[in-house]
Design a protein around this motif. Structure first.
Motif, PDB file in Angstrom:
ATOM      1  N   LEU A   1       0.832  -1.209   0.000  1.00 43.03           N
ATOM      2  CA  LEU A   1       0.000   0.000   0.000  1.00 43.03           C
ATOM      3  C   LEU A   1       0.868   1.260   0.000  1.00 43.03           C
ATOM      4  CD1 LEU A   1      -2.961  -0.716   2.446  1.00 43.03           C
ATOM      5  CD2 LEU A   1      -3.088  -0.267  -0.006  1.00 43.03           C
ATOM      6  N   GLN A   2       1.946   1.254   0.774  1.00 44.33           N
ATOM      7  CA  GLN A   2       2.826   2.419   0.824  1.00 44.33           C
ATOM      8  C   GLN A   2       3.463   2.667  -0.540  1.00 44.33           C
ATOM      9  OE1 GLN A   2       3.090   4.708   3.002  1.00 44.33           O
ATOM     10  NE2 GLN A   2       4.875   5.812   2.267  1.00 44.33           N
ATOM     11  N   LYS A   3       3.910   1.610  -1.208  1.00 49.18           N
ATOM     12  CA  LYS A   3       4.508   1.750  -2.540  1.00 49.18           C
ATOM     13  C   LYS A   3       3.473   2.307  -3.521  1.00 49.18           C
ATOM     14  CE  LYS A   3       7.171  -0.886  -5.964  1.00 49.18           C
ATOM     15  NZ  LYS A   3       6.714  -0.207  -7.116  1.00 49.18           N
ATOM     16  N   ALA A   4       2.265   1.766  -3.488  1.00 45.37           N
ATOM     17  CA  ALA A   4       1.201   2.240  -4.381  1.00 45.37           C
ATOM     18  C   ALA A   4       0.812   3.679  -4.039  1.00 45.37           C
ATOM     19  CB  ALA A   4      -0.006   1.305  -4.298  1.00 45.37           C
TER      20      ALA A   4
ATOM     21  N   CYS B   1      -8.248  12.147  -4.162  1.00 40.13           N
ATOM     22  CA  CYS B   1      -7.949  11.352  -2.972  1.00 40.13           C
ATOM     23  C   CYS B   1      -8.421   9.911  -3.140  1.00 40.13           C
ATOM     24  CB  CYS B   1      -8.607  11.958  -1.737  1.00 40.13           C
ATOM     25  SG  CYS B   1      -7.866  13.502  -1.193  1.00 40.13           S
ATOM     26  N   GLU B   2      -9.538   9.751  -3.797  1.00 34.57           N
ATOM     27  CA  GLU B   2     -10.102   8.413  -3.980  1.00 34.57           C
ATOM     28  C   GLU B   2      -9.264   7.535  -4.905  1.00 34.57           C
ATOM     29  OE1 GLU B   2     -14.106   9.349  -5.149  1.00 34.57           O
ATOM     30  OE2 GLU B   2     -14.666   9.911  -3.104  1.00 34.57           O
ATOM     31  N   THR B   3      -8.273   8.118  -5.595  1.00 33.18           N
ATOM     32  CA  THR B   3      -7.368   7.313  -6.430  1.00 33.18           C
ATOM     33  C   THR B   3      -6.219   6.734  -5.619  1.00 33.18           C
ATOM     34  OG1 THR B   3      -5.893   9.154  -7.085  1.00 33.18           O
ATOM     35  CG2 THR B   3      -7.867   8.783  -8.438  1.00 33.18           C
ATOM     36  N   ASP B   4      -6.090   7.131  -4.370  1.00 35.25           N
ATOM     37  CA  ASP B   4      -4.986   6.673  -3.522  1.00 35.25           C
ATOM     38  C   ASP B   4      -5.316   5.294  -2.939  1.00 35.25           C
ATOM     39  OD1 ASP B   4      -3.224   6.214  -1.300  1.00 35.25           O
ATOM     40  OD2 ASP B   4      -2.773   8.357  -1.301  1.00 35.25           O
ATOM     41  N   PRO B   5      -4.494   4.278  -3.255  1.00 37.08           N
ATOM     42  CA  PRO B   5      -4.767   2.933  -2.739  1.00 37.08           C
ATOM     43  C   PRO B   5      -4.819   2.862  -1.215  1.00 37.08           C
ATOM     44  CG  PRO B   5      -3.159   2.841  -4.511  1.00 37.08           C
ATOM     45  CD  PRO B   5      -3.364   4.291  -4.191  1.00 37.08           C
ATOM     46  N   ALA B   6      -4.040   3.677  -0.526  1.00 32.92           N
ATOM     47  CA  ALA B   6      -4.064   3.659   0.950  1.00 32.92           C
ATOM     48  C   ALA B   6      -5.384   4.200   1.480  1.00 32.92           C
ATOM     49  CB  ALA B   6      -2.888   4.454   1.509  1.00 32.92           C
ATOM     50  N   ILE B   7      -5.974   5.127   0.767  1.00 32.94           N
ATOM     51  CA  ILE B   7      -7.290   5.650   1.166  1.00 32.94           C
ATOM     52  C   ILE B   7      -8.368   4.620   0.826  1.00 32.94           C
ATOM     53  CG2 ILE B   7      -9.007   7.444   0.690  1.00 32.94           C
ATOM     54  CD1 ILE B   7      -6.592   9.366   0.413  1.00 32.94           C
ATOM     55  N   GLN B   8      -8.238   4.001  -0.334  1.00 27.88           N
ATOM     56  CA  GLN B   8      -9.195   2.960  -0.725  1.00 27.88           C
ATOM     57  C   GLN B   8      -9.222   1.832   0.302  1.00 27.88           C
ATOM     58  OE1 GLN B   8      -7.845   1.851  -4.645  1.00 27.88           O
ATOM     59  NE2 GLN B   8      -8.524   3.776  -5.553  1.00 27.88           N
ATOM     60  N   ALA B   9      -8.046   1.475   0.841  1.00 28.82           N
ATOM     61  CA  ALA B   9      -7.936   0.397   1.825  1.00 28.82           C
ATOM     62  C   ALA B   9      -8.257   0.873   3.239  1.00 28.82           C
ATOM     63  CB  ALA B   9      -6.534  -0.199   1.790  1.00 28.82           C
ATOM     64  N   GLU B  10      -8.546   2.162   3.403  1.00 24.51           N
ATOM     65  CA  GLU B  10      -8.843   2.796   4.688  1.00 24.51           C
ATOM     66  C   GLU B  10      -7.663   2.734   5.670  1.00 24.51           C
ATOM     67  OE1 GLU B  10     -12.927   2.501   6.214  1.00 24.51           O
ATOM     68  OE2 GLU B  10     -13.340   1.254   4.446  1.00 24.51           O
ATOM     69  N   SER B  11      -6.454   2.634   5.109  1.00 24.48           N
ATOM     70  CA  SER B  11      -5.248   2.774   5.914  1.00 24.48           C
ATOM     71  C   SER B  11      -5.031   4.257   6.215  1.00 24.48           C
ATOM     72  CB  SER B  11      -4.047   2.204   5.163  1.00 24.48           C
ATOM     73  OG  SER B  11      -2.861   2.467   5.855  1.00 24.48           O
ATOM     74  N   LEU B  12      -5.462   5.101   5.286  1.00 23.32           N
ATOM     75  CA  LEU B  12      -5.437   6.548   5.458  1.00 23.32           C
ATOM     76  C   LEU B  12      -6.828   7.107   5.207  1.00 23.32           C
ATOM     77  CD1 LEU B  12      -2.187   7.581   3.523  1.00 23.32           C
ATOM     78  CD2 LEU B  12      -2.505   7.540   6.001  1.00 23.32           C
ATOM     79  N   ALA B  13      -7.103   8.247   5.806  1.00 21.61           N
ATOM     80  CA  ALA B  13      -8.347   8.985   5.570  1.00 21.61           C
ATOM     81  C   ALA B  13      -7.960  10.436   5.307  1.00 21.61           C
ATOM     82  CB  ALA B  13      -9.260   8.891   6.786  1.00 21.61           C
TER      83      ALA B  13
END
Length: 173
Positions: free
Chosen positions: A87-90, A134-146
Motif C-alpha cells: 500500500l505504501q509503494k502504491a 484522494c479516492e485514487t490513492d490505494p491507501a485511502i481505498q484500503a482505509e489505511s489513510l483517511a
C-alpha cells in the motif's frame, strides 16, 4: 485550541515558511541594466507578471488550493506488514502520478507520532475535485489513510515545488 492543534498549526506554518524561503533562494536574481537607475529609489519590488500569470497568482502572489490532511485510517491497524508495504509503494506511486499531472503541488508526512500522517496540497478549484483525486490513492481505498479536505489560500510559488524537487532529489520512492 488543543495542544495538538496548536502544534500542528505551528508545524504547518513552519513548513510553508521554509518552502517559500527555499523557493526564493533557488530563483536567480534578475540582472540589473544600465537603464535601471530610475527605479533605484522606488520601493516597489520587481514583479515577474508573466510568471505570476503562469502560476495563477493574484495581486498578492497567492492563489487558492485544496489542502488534504492525511489521517490514520480506521483499518490501518488491521493491515498486515506485507500489505502495508504494498500500500505504501502504491500510495507513493499515486503521489508521483498526481504531481506529474500538475494536480498535487506539495505532499509529505508529519514526523511526529499522531493521528495526522501528512498533507497534500492540490491545485484544484473545488473540494469535490480534491475528493476524487484522494479516492485514487490505494491507501485511502484500503482505509489505511483517511482525508480531511479544506480550501487553502497560499503562495502561488508553491506551483514550482514539484519542478524544483525533481532537480534536488537524489532518490525517488
Amino acid at each position: 485550541m488543543s495542544f495538538l492543534t496548536k502544534k500542528f498549526t505551528l508545524q504547518l506554518f513552519l513548513f510553508i515558511f521554509i518552502a517559500s524561503i527555499s523557493y526564493s533562494c533557488l530563483v536567480p536574481e534578475k540582472s540589473k541594466t544600465a537603464n535601471d537607475n530610475s527605479t533605484k529609489n522606488n520601493a516597489e519590488p520587481s514583479i515577474d507578471s508573466v510568471l505570476a500569470k503562469q502560476l495563477g497568482a493574484d495581486d498578492y502572489g497567492m492563489k487558492m488550493y485544496v489542502m488534504a490532511f492525511l489521517k490514520k485510517g480506521r483499518k490501518r491497524w488491521m493491515i498486515d506488514s506485507v500489505t502495508a508495504n504494498k500500500l505504501q509503494k502504491a500510495h507513493m506511486e499515486n503521489i508521483g502520478r498526481l504531481a506529474d499531472e500538475g494536480k498535487l503541488v506539495v505532499a509529505g508526512p508529519f514526523a511526529d507520532n499522531t493521528d495526522l500522517a501528512g498533507i497534500y496540497v492540490f491545485d484544484v478549484k473545488t473540494i469535490e475535485e480534491a475528493q476524487k483525486l484522494c479516492e485514487t490513492d490505494p491507501a485511502i481505498q484500503a482505509e489505511s489513510l483517511a482525508m480531511e479536505l479544506h480550501p487553502w489560500y497560499g503562495s502561488a510559488a508553491l506551483m514550482k515545488t514539484v519542478e524544483i524537487h525533481k532537480k534536488i532529489a537524489k532518490k525517488s520512492y
